[in-house]
Write a protein that holds these residues in place. Sequence first.
Motif, PDB file in Angstrom:
ATOM      1  N   LEU A 111     -74.056 -49.153  51.637  1.00 28.95           N
ATOM      2  CA  LEU A 111     -73.431 -47.951  51.009  1.00 28.95           C
ATOM      3  C   LEU A 111     -72.552 -48.241  49.677  1.00 28.95           C
ATOM      4  N   ARG A 116     -76.889 -50.700  43.070  1.00 28.90           N
ATOM      5  CA  ARG A 116     -77.252 -49.485  42.673  1.00 28.90           C
ATOM      6  C   ARG A 116     -77.673 -49.676  40.891  1.00 28.90           C
ATOM      7  N   GLY A 160     -74.225 -43.405  45.065  1.00 24.61           N
ATOM      8  CA  GLY A 160     -72.821 -42.996  45.001  1.00 24.61           C
ATOM      9  C   GLY A 160     -72.574 -41.503  45.417  1.00 24.61           C
ATOM     10  N   CYS A 161     -71.508 -41.369  45.790  1.00 21.80           N
ATOM     11  CA  CYS A 161     -71.221 -39.775  45.944  1.00 21.80           C
ATOM     12  C   CYS A 161     -71.212 -38.906  44.851  1.00 21.80           C
ATOM     13  N   TYR A 162     -70.418 -39.222  43.827  1.00 18.78           N
ATOM     14  CA  TYR A 162     -70.395 -38.334  42.739  1.00 18.78           C
ATOM     15  C   TYR A 162     -72.035 -38.401  41.976  1.00 18.78           C
ATOM     16  N   SER A 191     -63.234 -35.001  43.724  1.00 17.14           N
ATOM     17  CA  SER A 191     -63.606 -35.379  44.902  1.00 17.14           C
ATOM     18  C   SER A 191     -62.209 -35.068  45.981  1.00 17.14           C
ATOM     19  N   GLY A 192     -62.535 -34.908  47.310  1.00 19.49           N
ATOM     20  CA  GLY A 192     -61.349 -34.899  48.538  1.00 19.49           C
ATOM     21  C   GLY A 192     -60.935 -36.462  48.382  1.00 19.49           C
ATOM     22  N   GLY A 195     -62.681 -39.681  49.660  1.00 19.31           N
ATOM     23  CA  GLY A 195     -63.409 -40.681  48.686  1.00 19.31           C
ATOM     24  C   GLY A 195     -62.968 -41.923  48.263  1.00 19.31           C
ATOM     25  N   ALA A 196     -61.568 -42.009  48.368  1.00 21.66           N
ATOM     26  CA  ALA A 196     -60.933 -43.377  48.184  1.00 21.66           C
ATOM     27  C   ALA A 196     -60.891 -44.081  49.104  1.00 21.66           C
ATOM     28  N   TYR A 214     -59.470 -38.501  36.152  1.00 20.12           N
ATOM     29  CA  TYR A 214     -59.124 -40.007  36.258  1.00 20.12           C
ATOM     30  C   TYR A 214     -60.343 -40.497  35.505  1.00 20.12           C
ATOM     31  N   HIS A 219     -65.670 -44.699  34.415  1.00 20.65           N
ATOM     32  CA  HIS A 219     -65.906 -44.536  36.016  1.00 20.65           C
ATOM     33  C   HIS A 219     -67.240 -45.307  36.220  1.00 20.65           C
ATOM     34  N   ARG A 220     -67.362 -46.078  37.446  1.00 23.89           N
ATOM     35  CA  ARG A 220     -68.724 -46.874  37.427  1.00 23.89           C
ATOM     36  C   ARG A 220     -69.754 -45.917  38.137  1.00 23.89           C
ATOM     37  N   HIS A 221     -69.556 -44.500  38.248  1.00 21.09           N
ATOM     38  CA  HIS A 221     -70.735 -43.678  38.535  1.00 21.09           C
ATOM     39  C   HIS A 221     -71.202 -43.344  37.262  1.00 21.09           C
ATOM     40  N   LEU A 239     -59.352 -35.823  41.354  1.00 19.89           N
ATOM     41  CA  LEU A 239     -58.876 -36.052  42.670  1.00 19.89           C
ATOM     42  C   LEU A 239     -58.405 -34.774  43.035  1.00 19.89           C
TER      43      LEU A 239
HETATM   44  C1  LIG Z   1     -61.582 -39.895  45.168  1.00 25.68           C
HETATM   45  C2  LIG Z   1     -62.095 -41.495  44.663  1.00 25.68           C
HETATM   46  O1  LIG Z   1     -61.350 -42.322  44.633  1.00 25.68           O
HETATM   47  N1  LIG Z   1     -63.505 -41.681  44.910  1.00 25.68           N
HETATM   48  C3  LIG Z   1     -63.989 -42.787  44.403  1.00 25.68           C
HETATM   49  C4  LIG Z   1     -65.586 -42.686  44.470  1.00 25.68           C
HETATM   50  C5  LIG Z   1     -65.934 -42.709  45.866  1.00 25.68           C
HETATM   51  C6  LIG Z   1     -66.635 -44.038  46.119  1.00 25.68           C
HETATM   52  O2  LIG Z   1     -66.594 -44.540  47.266  1.00 25.68           O
HETATM   53  O3  LIG Z   1     -67.627 -44.401  45.346  1.00 25.68           O
HETATM   54  P1  LIG Z   1     -69.046 -44.747  45.637  1.00 25.68           P
HETATM   55  O4  LIG Z   1     -69.773 -43.488  45.901  1.00 25.68           O
HETATM   56  O5  LIG Z   1     -69.576 -45.721  44.481  1.00 25.68           O
HETATM   57  O6  LIG Z   1     -69.050 -45.909  46.983  1.00 25.68           O
HETATM   58  C7  LIG Z   1     -63.739 -43.373  43.009  1.00 25.68           C
HETATM   59  O7  LIG Z   1     -63.490 -42.506  42.104  1.00 25.68           O
HETATM   60  O8  LIG Z   1     -63.613 -44.652  43.080  1.00 25.68           O
END
Ligand SMILES: CC(=O)N[C@@H](CCC(=O)OP(=O)(O)O)C(=O)O
Length: 346
Positions: A111, A116, A160-162, A191-192, A195-196, A214, A219-221, A239
Amino acid sequence: MLSTDKSSSLVRSIVLGAAGYSGAELAVILARNPYFELVGAYASAGRAAEPFSSLYPRYKQQLDIMVQPWTDELAAGLNGKVDVAFLALPHEASEAVTPLLLAQGIDVVDLSGAFRLKQPQLYPQYYGYEHQHPELLAEAVYSLMEWQSTPLPRLISVPGCYPTACTLALLPLLKAGLVADNCIPVINATSGVSGAGRKAALSTSFCEVGLNAYGFFKHRHRPEIEQNLARKVVFTPHLGNFKRGILATSVVTLKAGVSAEQVKQAFNSAYNGKPLVRLVSHSPNVADVAGTPYCDIHWQQDGEQLVVVSAIDNLLKGAAAQAMQAANVRFGKPETAGLFAGVSHE
Ligand SMILES: CC(=O)N[C@@H](CCC(=O)OP(=O)(O)O)C(=O)O
Ligand SMILES: NC(=O)C1=CN([C@@H]2O[C@H](COP(=O)(O)OP(=O)(O)OC[C@H]3O[C@@H](n4cnc5c(N)ncnc54)[C@H](OP(=O)(O)O)[C@@H]3O)[C@@H](O)[C@H]2O)C=CC1
């Protein structure tokens, strides 16, 4: 236990990171999936063994499995006893343990972001570390199941979620060739706090969280979304002060003359028969997807401008439910087995 109606040949499963938010969701989903058996749950080495239901008291008398401390030496003892390991760990921890599990003949559904990205050189820039197993990046398959057609291998990398929310929103349009060639999609997503992750941090503590952007440009996404869409994007995560869910608003410029009917057709043909995507006529709300495995998608068009709004539960379609969806397919089970029952940290 959550599910008592188990079939005879169960897929024996373990969850690493079961004390964390996404691992906990997965443990619950696996326990109620009639085709899978949760045979082990693990947290970090520093934690004493503890029942899952004392970490998450809502599951008392439903899921009382002991969550054990994980050490890598345990991997060898799992040979022949476990079919699949779900990893809900920090990225580097996932990367390190994956080859050990694969060497024991155990499938891995990861996960984290460890597998990825296809280009190892992106890891130092976006994840802050050098990838130690670039050969596994080639082996892993990215399991956005609505867009995945090749057979899944032993190593599955869960999106990833995003990126899940944004990619499901934009890929139908790009695949149908409706987006202007010079368009750089602009994606703002909120995100809620779950997510962190569950561990305490000042930035996610109750009195600190309001609504803020932020991770601008880095961001890695961002590279994950760009890999999925084969296009540059401007991605800005936010956030928000709610527990779970992601709302993504994606803006694109369409090619001249693209009609409302063409847009509708692109979404309909992409998601016809896809059980976890709902094309909705109202503006999606995280409250409607929280606790569900769905992605809700809605769009509005004004000439060449198109806004697509998508909503998921970050811990479910953005993590645990999506992992279960992929594992169901990998093991030849119904795609949505285990996914429909109320699960919530509310
Ligand atoms: C709100 C918050 O902090 N969100 C996380 C993303 C959620 C997460 O765990 O990321 P993956 O989907 O890559 O595993 C962040 O921005 O780093
Ligand atoms: N939260 C989300 O919305 C999403 C998260 N993900 C990804 O899932 C993974 C887990 O995230 P999340 O559930 O939020 O994280 P949490 O911080 O809530 O949980 C992490 C879990 O990993 C365990 N852990 C940490 N380090 C190690 C280690 N070296 N060995 C064994 N176990 C370890 C922790 O144990 P302990 O409790 O003992 O510290 C904990 O159980 C991350 O890679 C994240 O990027 C993916 C999509 C969405």
